[in-house]
Scaffold this motif. Structure first.
Motif, short mmCIF file in Angstrom:
data_model
loop_
_atom_site.label_atom_id
_atom_site.label_comp_id
_atom_site.label_asym_id
_atom_site.label_seq_id
_atom_site.Cartn_x
_atom_site.Cartn_y
_atom_site.Cartn_z
N VAL A 54 0.84 -1.20 0.00
CA VAL A 54 0.00 0.00 0.00
C VAL A 54 0.87 1.25 0.00
O VAL A 54 0.56 2.24 -0.69
N TYR A 55 1.97 1.22 0.74
CA TYR A 55 2.87 2.38 0.79
C TYR A 55 3.45 2.69 -0.58
O TYR A 55 3.45 3.85 -1.01
N ARG A 56 3.92 1.67 -1.29
CA ARG A 56 4.49 1.91 -2.62
C ARG A 56 3.43 2.43 -3.59
O ARG A 56 3.70 3.33 -4.40
N ARG A 61 1.37 7.12 -6.49
CA ARG A 61 0.21 7.96 -6.82
C ARG A 61 0.45 9.40 -6.40
O ARG A 61 0.11 10.34 -7.12
N ALA A 62 1.05 9.58 -5.22
CA ALA A 62 1.31 10.94 -4.73
C ALA A 62 2.33 11.66 -5.60
O ALA A 62 2.25 12.87 -5.80
N ARG A 63 3.30 10.93 -6.12
CA ARG A 63 4.31 11.56 -6.97
C ARG A 63 3.68 12.16 -8.22
O ARG A 63 4.12 13.20 -8.71
N VAL A 64 2.67 11.50 -8.72
CA VAL A 64 2.04 11.97 -9.95
C VAL A 64 1.05 13.10 -9.67
O VAL A 64 1.04 14.13 -10.35
N SER A 124 -16.85 8.33 -2.71
CA SER A 124 -16.92 7.74 -4.04
C SER A 124 -17.03 6.23 -4.02
O SER A 124 -17.10 5.61 -5.09
N GLY A 125 -17.02 5.61 -2.85
CA GLY A 125 -17.08 4.16 -2.77
C GLY A 125 -15.76 3.47 -2.96
O GLY A 125 -15.71 2.24 -3.17
N GLY A 126 -14.67 4.24 -2.93
CA GLY A 126 -13.36 3.63 -3.10
C GLY A 126 -12.95 2.70 -1.97
O GLY A 126 -12.11 1.82 -2.16
N LEU A 127 -13.55 2.90 -0.80
CA LEU A 127 -13.24 1.98 0.31
C LEU A 127 -13.71 0.57 0.02
O LEU A 127 -13.16 -0.39 0.56
N ASP A 128 -14.73 0.42 -0.83
CA ASP A 128 -15.20 -0.92 -1.19
C ASP A 128 -14.13 -1.70 -1.93
O ASP A 128 -14.05 -2.92 -1.81
N HIS A 129 -13.30 -0.99 -2.70
CA HIS A 129 -12.21 -1.67 -3.41
C HIS A 129 -11.22 -2.27 -2.44
O HIS A 129 -10.81 -3.42 -2.58
N TYR A 130 -10.81 -1.48 -1.44
CA TYR A 130 -9.88 -2.00 -0.45
C TYR A 130 -10.52 -3.09 0.41
O TYR A 130 -9.85 -4.01 0.87
N ALA A 131 -11.84 -2.96 0.64
CA ALA A 131 -12.51 -3.96 1.48
C ALA A 131 -12.55 -5.33 0.81
O ALA A 131 -12.60 -6.35 1.50
N THR A 132 -12.51 -5.38 -0.52
CA THR A 132 -12.52 -6.67 -1.22
C THR A 132 -11.14 -7.31 -1.27
O THR A 132 -11.03 -8.49 -1.64
N LEU A 133 -10.10 -6.57 -0.94
CA LEU A 133 -8.75 -7.12 -0.97
C LEU A 133 -8.41 -7.77 0.36
O LEU A 133 -8.87 -7.33 1.42
N PRO A 134 -7.60 -8.83 0.34
CA PRO A 134 -7.20 -9.48 1.61
C PRO A 134 -6.11 -8.68 2.31
O PRO A 134 -5.00 -9.18 2.56
N VAL A 135 -6.41 -7.42 2.60
CA VAL A 135 -5.43 -6.51 3.21
C VAL A 135 -5.97 -6.06 4.56
O VAL A 135 -7.13 -5.64 4.66
N PRO A 137 -7.00 -3.74 7.63
CA PRO A 137 -7.33 -2.30 7.65
C PRO A 137 -6.16 -1.44 8.12
O PRO A 137 -5.97 -0.33 7.62
N ALA A 138 -5.38 -1.94 9.07
CA ALA A 138 -4.24 -1.15 9.55
C ALA A 138 -3.23 -0.90 8.45
O ALA A 138 -2.59 0.16 8.41
N ALA A 139 -3.08 -1.86 7.52
CA ALA A 139 -2.12 -1.68 6.43
C ALA A 139 -2.55 -0.56 5.50
O ALA A 139 -1.72 0.20 5.00
N VAL A 140 -3.86 -0.45 5.25
CA VAL A 140 -4.35 0.61 4.37
C VAL A 140 -4.11 1.98 4.99
O VAL A 140 -3.58 2.91 4.35
N VAL A 141 -4.46 2.13 6.26
CA VAL A 141 -4.32 3.43 6.94
C VAL A 141 -2.84 3.77 7.13
O VAL A 141 -2.40 4.89 6.81
N LEU A 142 -2.06 2.84 7.64
CA LEU A 142 -0.64 3.11 7.90
C LEU A 142 0.12 3.34 6.60
O LEU A 142 1.01 4.20 6.54
N GLY A 143 -0.20 2.57 5.56
CA GLY A 143 0.49 2.75 4.29
C GLY A 143 0.22 4.11 3.67
O GLY A 143 1.15 4.79 3.20
N ALA A 144 -1.04 4.53 3.69
CA ALA A 144 -1.38 5.85 3.14
C ALA A 144 -0.76 6.96 3.99
O ALA A 144 -0.22 7.95 3.46
N ALA A 145 -0.82 6.83 5.31
CA ALA A 145 -0.25 7.86 6.19
C ALA A 145 1.26 7.95 6.02
O ALA A 145 1.82 9.06 5.96
#
Length: 288
Positions: A54-56, A61-64, A124-135, A137-145
């Motif tokens: 998630v971090y990568r 995405r942030a670079r662009v 926008s419902g983008g959380l549904d995409h992450y919810a379908t992945l075997p990831v 929740p802490a990885a999503v939040v920590l990786g984005a932060a």
């Protein structure tokens, strides 16, 4: 091939199109485990590999998408220091201005932009995409932060070095930025993620992010000695204040490293608490 007579004509039907009695039942039985239960899902990814993935992804995405905004944040902080140069001559006030402007870059990206990102992602419902992945929740939040916090490194370094040159401050202990940026970034990014995920509407998430950045600007860049006593108590409630105090203390000839460590410890504690709240808010928003 199989031929069938229809009136006076002859039709040719492929053998694959002819239903075989019991074929569907045989396929379903082959796909079903022996005990008759549904096949188990794939195991969830471990926290560390998922966090790195998630971090990568977020960093690329942030670079662009965020480079122009990082330039704006850096230019804004440098402009504030140039304006304050005509008011502040030196001493403790100059240290407060430079350290506050440096941490302001972190607040602009980690707090403001991350609150907007999670607010828009939820709407926008983008959380549904992450919810379908075997990831987890802490990885999503920590990786984005972590991605948004590390994205502030160039702007914070450029702002602090420019401030040292403007106010003629020593740069001997600027290596402390290696601790100030991630710890204050964790505290502000966790706060931004929590605001974005808890806000019922993306407009409110944007408003909260803007108010948080404005508070970091007013309470961090302006010298504390010139603020009213009531406002001084509000500074103690803002996580970025402790990053500002830690960085400002290192401009002394002999810094009080215990005080620096204490301020950074507060940033770490606030970061852990805010990221835990953001993880809970993400799990709550994703399962609704």
């Amino acid at each position: 091939m199989r031929q069938e007579r229809l009136g006076e004509g002859v039709s040719v039907v492929p053998a694959q199109a002819v239903p075989v009695p019991g074929a569907r039942d045989a396929l379903e039985a082959a796909a079903r485990p022996e005990d008759g239960r549904a096949a188990p899902l794939a195991p969830a990814a471990r926290l560390l590999p998922a966090l790195c993935a998630v971090y990568r992804a977020q960093l690329s995405r942030a670079r662009v998408a965020r480079i122009p905004l990082l330039f704006v944040a850096t230019f804004q902080s440098v402009g504030i220091m140039v304006l304050m140069r005509g008011v502040v001559d030196g001493g403790d006030e100059a240290r407060a201005v430079v350290s506050g402007a440096g941490v302001l870059v972190v607040a602009f990206v980690a707090l403001n932009l991350l609150a907007q990102y999670f607010g828009q992602l939820r709407a926008s419902g983008g959380l549904d995409h992450y919810a379908t992945l075997p990831v987890p929740p802490a990885a999503v939040v920590l990786g984005a932060a972590a991605a948004y916090a590390s994205f502030t490194v160039p702007g914070t370094v450029v702002t602090t070095v420019t401030g040292c040159l403007l106010f003629q401050l020593p740069m001997t202990h600027l290596w402390v930025l290696a601790a100030v940026i991630p710890l204050s970034g964790a505290a502000l990014a966790g706060l931004g993620a929590a605001l974005g995920l808890l806000a019922p509407r993306p407009e409110l998430a944007t408003l909260c992010g803007q108010l948080g950045m404005s508070a970091a600007l007013l309470l961090g860049v302006l010298p504390a000695e010139r603020l009213p006593a009531a406002i001084d108590y509000a500074r103690d409630l803002l996580p970025s204040t402790y990053g500002v105090e830690a960085l400002a203390a290192t401009f002394d000839a002999r810094p009080d490293w215990l005080a620096v460590a204490a301020d950074l410890g507060v940033c770490a504690a606030v970061g852990a608490l805010s990221l835990a709240i953001a993880t809970w808010a993400y799990r709550r928003a994703a399962t609704r």
